[in-house]
Every structure is written in structure tokens, then in C-alpha cells.
Design a protein around this motif. Structure first.
Motif, short mmCIF file in Angstrom:
data_model
loop_
_atom_site.label_atom_id
_atom_site.label_comp_id
_atom_site.label_asym_id
_atom_site.label_seq_id
_atom_site.Cartn_x
_atom_site.Cartn_y
_atom_site.Cartn_z
N UNK A 1 43.38 49.09 24.88
CA UNK A 1 42.73 50.01 26.27
C UNK A 1 42.22 49.27 26.65
N UNK A 2 43.66 48.79 26.92
CA UNK A 2 43.44 48.14 29.14
C UNK A 2 42.19 48.84 29.74
N UNK A 3 42.51 49.82 30.02
CA UNK A 3 41.98 50.50 31.17
C UNK A 3 40.86 50.87 30.79
N UNK A 4 40.33 50.91 29.54
CA UNK A 4 38.78 51.09 29.37
C UNK A 4 38.06 50.09 28.89
N UNK A 5 39.13 48.73 28.37
CA UNK A 5 38.53 47.44 28.98
C UNK A 5 38.02 47.05 30.03
N UNK A 6 39.00 47.52 31.27
CA UNK A 6 38.02 47.30 32.23
C UNK A 6 37.56 47.61 33.43
N UNK A 7 37.30 49.18 32.38
CA UNK A 7 36.38 49.71 33.15
C UNK A 7 34.50 49.71 32.47
N UNK A 8 34.38 49.13 31.58
CA UNK A 8 33.35 48.76 30.93
C UNK A 8 33.10 47.32 31.37
N UNK A 9 34.17 46.44 31.54
CA UNK A 9 33.20 44.75 32.14
C UNK A 9 33.31 45.53 33.69
N UNK A 10 33.64 46.55 34.27
CA UNK A 10 33.13 46.85 35.69
C UNK A 10 31.60 47.47 36.00
N UNK A 11 30.81 47.41 34.07
CA UNK A 11 29.90 47.69 34.54
C UNK A 11 28.84 47.36 34.89
N UNK A 12 29.03 45.14 34.13
CA UNK A 12 28.41 44.28 34.83
C UNK A 12 28.29 43.96 35.93
N UNK A 13 29.29 44.73 36.58
CA UNK A 13 29.23 43.81 37.99
C UNK A 13 28.54 44.46 39.47
N UNK B 1 41.89 57.00 33.93
CA UNK B 1 41.08 56.50 34.97
C UNK B 1 40.35 55.99 35.56
N UNK B 2 40.46 54.99 37.04
CA UNK B 2 39.67 54.38 36.74
C UNK B 2 38.89 54.48 37.79
N UNK B 3 37.19 54.07 37.77
CA UNK B 3 36.72 55.23 38.80
C UNK B 3 36.13 53.68 39.82
N UNK B 4 35.63 54.38 41.26
CA UNK B 4 34.86 53.25 41.99
C UNK B 4 34.77 52.00 41.66
N UNK B 5 35.64 51.31 42.48
CA UNK B 5 35.01 49.67 42.33
C UNK B 5 33.54 49.07 42.53
N UNK B 6 32.37 49.18 41.83
CA UNK B 6 31.28 48.86 42.53
C UNK B 6 31.34 47.56 43.65
N UNK B 7 30.33 47.73 45.17
CA UNK B 7 30.28 47.63 45.77
C UNK B 7 30.39 45.73 45.69
N UNK B 8 29.92 45.03 44.68
CA UNK B 8 29.96 43.62 44.64
C UNK B 8 31.46 43.17 44.49
N UNK B 9 32.42 43.92 43.76
CA UNK B 9 33.75 43.27 43.62
C UNK B 9 34.60 43.26 44.87
N UNK B 10 34.90 42.17 45.24
CA UNK B 10 35.66 41.83 46.61
C UNK B 10 36.95 41.48 46.20
N UNK B 11 38.05 41.28 45.17
CA UNK B 11 39.22 40.66 44.66
C UNK B 11 39.44 41.05 43.67
#
Length: 330
Positions: free
Chosen positions: A176-188, A211-221
Motif C-alpha cells: 500500500x504505497x499511497x497509504x505509506x506515503x500518507x502516513x509518512x506525511x504525518x511525520x512532517x 486519495x492523498x491529502x493536502x501536503x503539509x506546509x513543511x513539504x517544499x519538494x
């Protein structure tokens, strides 16, 4: 106004053009008294024809060099990391069983996708400034688990990228790549805005459509790197696996990032240098600084010496000897 080397270059061009106009005016004035200054022929020594171009180039070079030195940061680097570090690298690493397939790398003798993925990440780590960048690593398969959180020690990160099958820490099932990315974003989410880069390394196998939620403001790239042969399939867990470039490109687009097909090559330096968490290489800064110093010294020295040289050796020798003879008689 931020003075970049390019801005300094255009200012130097403007200064050079101004000096060209001044030289043209100067030549017009000299022409009126040429015979008085240089004798019957009305010409100075042959070498003086270089004076005007030298003044133009010297003025432009000195301007560029001094502006670059004015805007350059001091060569000061903290030896020990501090809690005020301002950058983050968030790595979302695929550790599914398909990452153990041996079809990656630039050599004829291939290596596992996991080992090659580790080498790609290590190449990115080598570009980091450990004193200002924290690294977080999240491994994902059927779920996502944090492995490292905000560490400064790149050696610790390297030890987790040795290709060991971390999939044993998860329950079996589809990746579950997308779910893994979503949970990764919680860290940021708690980081300062615009301070982090998300690096996703995967073969794209079993990419879900969550679906991927909106990126956190901390993610620039965001940089998505694909590993595994995109053409030839291999069998794992009862199904065929290869790098799904289409799905990874879609993931990159949904994250607003860049996709790099990295099965045989590392991300190019030009791509990495544009990322927020990459510290400009000190060697690059030193090279620019040394060039600026050389231009400044050469330009200023030329402008300072060319006037006395013209006074001493600017007239033709015959006219200079005659002029000295007249002075002696008087």
C-alpha cells in the motif's frame, strides 16, 4: 535586493558599457592634442591600443568580483549539530518483498532493488549538511512504520539501508504505497513551513488509488524515485513484478513532485541541487569565491597600474627622447 552571481554579471556588463562610452569620449579629446602629446605623427606607443580594452574588462571584472564577495556568506560552518537545524529530509522507503528482486543497478551483474535503493538514498545523503538537516525514515509495505525520526547521524541512516528484508516486520499482503506515503506525511506536519523534502523510493508494485491529502506546509519538494526493471517482469508472491513507471509518475503528479527513473542511474546533480534540503556544496562556494577574488584583484590591479604605465611609456620613444632633451636644455 539579493545579488546573485548572475545579477552581478549583468551589473558588471552595465559598468563595462559605461566605461566603453567614457573611453570613446576620452579618445575624442585626445585626438585634438595628439600632435602636442605624441609628436609629429600624433600617435602614442603601439602597446597603448590595449589600454582601453583592458580598462573595460578590468572594470567589469572588478565589479563582478566585488559584488559576488559582498553577497557571499562567510565560510563558517558549525562543527556540531544544534537543535536549531532548519532542514528536513523525509524518506518513504518501500520494503515490500518485491524490493528483494534482483534486477536493479547499472552493471551487468544486477543487485536487489532494496540494495540499489539504499545506494540511491546514500547518494542523496552525501549531499546533505548534517549540521542543519534532520533525516527521518519511514518504511512501508502493508502499513507504514517509522524507523528513524529526526536524526543528524547519516551513518545511522546508512545502516538501515543495507537491503535487509524489513518486510518481515509487517503482515503479509499487497503493498500500500499511497497509504505509506500518507502516513509518512504525518511525520512532517509539525515542522516549519517550507523546510522539508519528501523522498519516495519504490518499485511502484501494487500502487493503490487511495486519495492523498493536502501536503503539509513543511513539504517544499517531492522526489519520487523508481527502482526495478521497467521492461522485464519477475515473479514474486505469485504475481509478476516490474517497476510501474506509469503509477509512480501518477503518484509524483498527485504529490506535485518530480519522478526519476532510477533503476540504473542516480538522480542528476542538477535535479538534487534544486531541492530545499540540499546544502550548496562547500567546494562549489569556494570555487566561486576564489574566482571572485581573482577577478577583483586582477581588475583593481589593472585599473591602478595602467595610468602610471601610460604616463611612463605611453609616448613614442623618439618623442620622449626629444622631450627630455628640450627639458635638459631649458
Amino acid at each position: 535586493m539579493v545579488i546573485t552571481p548572475l545579477v552581478a554579471f549583468w551589473i558588471a556588463i552595465l559598468v563595462g558599457a559605461t566605461v566603453v562610452l567614457a573611453e570613446i569620449l576620452h579618445h575624442r579629446r585626445i585626438r585634438r592634442v595628439a600632435h602636442l602629446a605624441f609628436g609629429p605623427q600624433g600617435r602614442p606607443s603601439a602597446w597603448t591600443s590595449l589600454a582601453s580594452p583592458l580598462r573595460v574588462v578590468a572594470a567589469a571584472a572588478a565589479t563582478w568580483g566585488l559584488l559576488v564577495l559582498l553577497s557571499a556568506d562567510p565560510l563558517v560552518r558549525e562543527e556540531k549539530p544544534t537543535r536549531e537545524a532548519s532542514r528536513h529530509l523525509l524518506i518513504a522507503l518501500d520494503v515490500s518483498p518485491s524490493m528483494q528482486l534482483v534486477d536493479a543497478g547499472p552493471d551487468a551483474e544486477k543487485e536487489s532493488r532494496a540494495i540499489w535503493a539504499g545506494k540511491i538514498v546514500q547518494g542523496v545523503l552525501d549531499r546533505l549538511d548534517a549540521s542543519t538537516t534532520r533525516v527521518s525514515l519511514v518504511a512501508f509495505y502493508t502499513d507504514a512504520l517509522p524507523v528513524l525520526t529526526e536524526t543528524f547521524d547519516k551513518e545511522v541512516v546508512r545502516n538501515t539501508l543495507d537491503g535487509l528484508p524489513m518486510s518481515t516486520a509487517f503482515e503479509s499482503g499487497p503493498t500500500k504505497i499511497t497509504e505509506g506515503v500518507v502516513k509518512s506525511l504525518e511525520t512532517a506536519r509539525s515542522w516549519m513551513p517550507g523546510t522539508a523534502t519528501l523522498l519516495v523510493v519504490s518499485d511502484g508494485d501494487e500502487l493503490t488509488s487511495t486519495s492523498i491529502p493536502r501536503l503539509p506546509a513543511s513539504i517544499a519538494d517531492v522526489l519520487v524515485i523508481g527502482v526495478g526493471d521497467p521492461q522485464q517482469t519477475m515473479s514474486v508472491g505469485g504475481h509478476a513484478s516490474r517497476q510501474d513507471t506509469v503509477s509512480l509518475k501518477q503518484l509524483s503528479a498527485r504529490l506535485g513532485g518530480i519522478y526519476h527513473q532510477g533503476n540504473t542511474r542516480h538522480p542528476p546533480s542538477r535535479l538534487l541541487e534544486d531541492l530545499t534540503m540540499i546544502e550548496p556544496r562547500l567546494s562549489d562556494g569556494n570555487g566561486l569565491r576564489e574566482l571572485a577574488i581573482a577577478c577583483s584583484v586582477a581588475g583593481v590591479a589593472t585599473l591602478a597600474l595602467i595610468g602610471p604605465l601610460l604616463s611612463i611609456a605611453g609616448r613614442p620613444r623618439s618623442w620622449s627622447r626629444g622631450w627630455r632633451g628640450v627639458e635638459e636644455l631649458s
